[in-house]
Motif scaffolding. Sequence first.
Motif: not given
Length: 144
Positions: A8-10, A12, A105, A107, A109, A119-121, A123
Amino acid sequence: MPTGFYGTYTPRMDDKGRVTLPAKYRESFKNGVMLVRGQDHCIYVFTPEGFEQFAEAAINAPITDERARGYQRYMLANTDEQRPDAQGRITITPRMREYARLTKDLVITGIGLRMELWDADEWAAYEAQQEAAYAAPERGLLGT
């Protein structure tokens, strides 16, 4: 070079819709990146070879089958080919960003033969929803 995508990578996303691919996998995408609208409002990220393998059944589906035609049209019409720039960035088109509800933000995977861009939220919500099923999988899931 890795034979599959994991982890998992985050990253922007910048104001131009650019996202930097994980450094570990940039070499895998040197020949290009295929972005596909995925299920659950994410974006599938394939190498060109991985995409050909993934899309083979849809591409070769009989045109006489109405459901197959619909799937084929939707998937292939919503596929975008990208070339990473020198910094390993790809540009997510506005249509793809809207479909996946992407904000700054993100993610990424690793899902074996593909990566997924979320989208981070979105995910975080999806992962929380899946946690109980993962902790106590149904008998017969994945052939077990």
